[in-house]
Design an enzyme around this catalytic site. Structure first.
Site, PDB file in Angstrom:
ATOM      1  N   ARG A  25       0.867  -1.295  -0.034  1.00  0.00           N
ATOM      2  CA  ARG A  25       0.140   0.126  -0.061  1.00  0.00           C
ATOM      3  C   ARG A  25       0.791   1.046   0.301  1.00  0.00           C
ATOM      4  NH1 ARG A  25      -4.971  -1.719   4.126  1.00  0.00           N
ATOM      5  NH2 ARG A  25      -5.370  -3.872   3.044  1.00  0.00           N
ATOM      6  N   ARG A  85       1.601   1.672  10.436  1.00  0.00           N
ATOM      7  CA  ARG A  85       1.147   1.984   8.934  1.00  0.00           C
ATOM      8  C   ARG A  85       2.565   1.820   8.067  1.00  0.00           C
ATOM      9  NH1 ARG A  85      -3.452   4.879   7.853  1.00  0.00           N
ATOM     10  NH2 ARG A  85      -3.673   5.478   9.805  1.00  0.00           N
ATOM     11  N   GLU A 142      -7.440  -0.097  14.633  1.00  0.00           N
ATOM     12  CA  GLU A 142      -7.929  -1.128  13.715  1.00  0.00           C
ATOM     13  C   GLU A 142      -6.889  -2.161  13.737  1.00  0.00           C
ATOM     14  OE1 GLU A 142      -9.148  -1.992   8.993  1.00  0.00           O
ATOM     15  OE2 GLU A 142      -9.090   0.164   9.712  1.00  0.00           O
ATOM     16  N   SER A 179     -11.012  -6.252   9.731  1.00  0.00           N
ATOM     17  CA  SER A 179     -12.092  -5.610   9.353  1.00  0.00           C
ATOM     18  C   SER A 179     -12.869  -6.827   8.460  1.00  0.00           C
ATOM     19  CB  SER A 179     -12.194  -4.292   8.478  1.00  0.00           C
ATOM     20  OG  SER A 179     -11.285  -4.702   7.245  1.00  0.00           O
ATOM     21  N   ARG A 189       0.204  -4.915  12.941  1.00  0.00           N
ATOM     22  CA  ARG A 189      -0.547  -4.350  13.708  1.00  0.00           C
ATOM     23  C   ARG A 189      -0.609  -5.362  15.002  1.00  0.00           C
ATOM     24  NH1 ARG A 189      -4.523   0.424  11.748  1.00  0.00           N
ATOM     25  NH2 ARG A 189      -3.028   1.406  10.215  1.00  0.00           N
TER      26      ARG A 189
END
Length: 425
Positions: free
Chosen positions: A261, A276, A348, A351, A389
């Protein structure tokens, strides 16, 4: 993409969905107009072609002035057919382009609003009171240094910002989490998959990642390939252009992949550590099922995610994501956010999204029912573990005063029985 019949029958519902998403409402009317032009030009083309066929039967039988008139009409008709065909193709291309820009229809049960307007569904576990235990918690970067587990300095030196090495027990921890996730998924009936990291444009576009999410996708122009940001993309495209017998549903896959990403638009956010980053590993659950079963399957995916985090003994909350914070494909999405002690907030970690028929229509994936009836099916996705994470959450929540970290009991078999991660000497 959405069902065009639904758009024609209930355009206000589509307008309302676009509005609560914060997307372009005028797109609905533009698409309706293009669709009407496509249908009317198609009807005109069919009428002209039928006349052309009829004329073709009449000309051989005609003579004299009648034949000359028919030949003149045939010549004019050929030009009209060609023009109608071109108009139909142009209108179809415009309608296809516009319909692919429309986001999925929002589930009426999803909360309305922006990023901060989510609804908290539940909070599981209690964050530790480190002050009562007599020490200040260290963040995951410091713990990673003490344990010889994370090296962000050399990661930046070699690969630039938002890059890292997992070393020693850090590398072992990643492998343990992946193996634990795959073990849970296969026990639940998922088929394990190792998926391509490079995909063709049709796969990326078909899953809906070339719209609002395009800025975060890496594109290799010379190869005409995209680096995936999630194995959802190759898993969704796995059955592209196929018809699946309904008896085989649900089809459940657990895909392990590297994810890439660009993190565009996040300047200054989470620049410290591995929360991140540009590349990470993930195990993603992906399901093909009937539209009627999609909502129940969505809840099952959420429960599997909760089971995994419960096994890791992490405090977390479940949120119902608001309409303006959904991706284009999702009709509804639940996030799980783990407590990060040194940030004093939930972040987060997983999801799960119900994309209803949106992706299957774009990828031309259908199901065959009794009576040979064929229609689009539903697809859903859910992250079982996003490794960096989850490592952050484990290190910070299970740390001890001396910098060691207690390994959750469920993870120990995947770490060779190790109960504690000890500081390196």
């Amino acid at each position: 993409m959405i069902d065009l019949r639904l758009l024609r029958e209930d355009p206000d519902r589509v307008r309302a969905s676009q509005r609560v998403r914060g997307e372009d409402v005028d797109l609905v009317d533009a698409l309706l107009s293009a669709d009407e032009r496509r249908r009317s030009s198609g009807s005109r083309f069919d009428e002209l072609r039928n006349e052309q066929k009829l004329l073709g039967k009449q000309i051989p039988k005609a003579q004299g002035d009648e034949k000359a008139a028919l030949l003149q009409r045939a010549s004019t008709l050929a030009a009209e057919v060609k023009a109608a065909d071109a108009e139909q193709a142009e209108a179809k291309e415009e309608a296809d382009r516009l319909v692919r820009q429309l986001a999925n229809l929002i589930d009426p049960a999803a909360p309305v609003g922006g990023e901060e307007d989510f609804l908290t569904l539940e909070e599981i576990g209690t964050p530790r009171d480190f002050a009562a235990e007599g020490f200040e918690p260290k963040d995951h970067v410091e713990l990673g240094r003490i344990l010889g587990a994370i090296d962000t300095e050399r990661g930046a030196k070699v690969a630039g910002s938002r890059s890292y090495y997992l070393t020693g027990v850090g590398a072992l921890l990643e492998l343990a989490l992946v193996n634990m996730a795959i073990a849970q998924a296969t026990a639940a009936g998922f088929i394990p998959m190792i998926t391509p990291a490079l995909v063709r444009p049709a796969a990326m576009d078909g899953t809906g990642f070339l719209g609002q999410a395009a800025e975060n996708v890496y594109f290799l122009e010379e190869e005409d390939r995209y680096l995936v940001g999630t194995s959802e993309v190759p898993l969704a495209a796995y059955h592209m252009d196929e018809i699946i017998d309904v008896e085989k549903l649900p089809l459940r896959y657990a895909g392990y992949s590297s994810c890439f990403r660009r993190e565009a638009g996040t300047y200054g956010k989470d620049t410290r550590g591995i929360i991140r980053v540009h590349q990470f590993e993930k195990v993603e659950m992906f399901v093909y099922t009937t539209p009627e079963e999609a909502e129940a399957e969505h809840r099952r995916l959420l429960q599997w995610e909760k089971d995994f985090l419960n096994a890791l003994e992490l405090p977390y909350r479940v949120i119902d994501v608001a309409s303006g914070d959904l991706g284009a494909s999702a009709a509804r999405k639940f996030d799980i956010e783990a407590w990060i002690p040194t940030q004093g907030k939930y972040r987060e970690v997983t999801s799960t999204s119900n994309t209803t028929e949106y992706q299957s229509r774009r990828l031309s994936i259908r199901m065959r029912e009794e009576g040979n009836k064929v229609r689009p099916l539903a697809t859903l996705n859910g992250t079982l573990v996003a490794v960096p994470r989850t490592i952050v959450a484990i290190l910070e929540n299970h740390q001890q005063a001396d910098g060691s970290v207690v390994v959750p009991e469920a993870l120990r078999p995947f770490l060779g029985g190790r109960a504690v991660l000890e500081p390196v000497k």
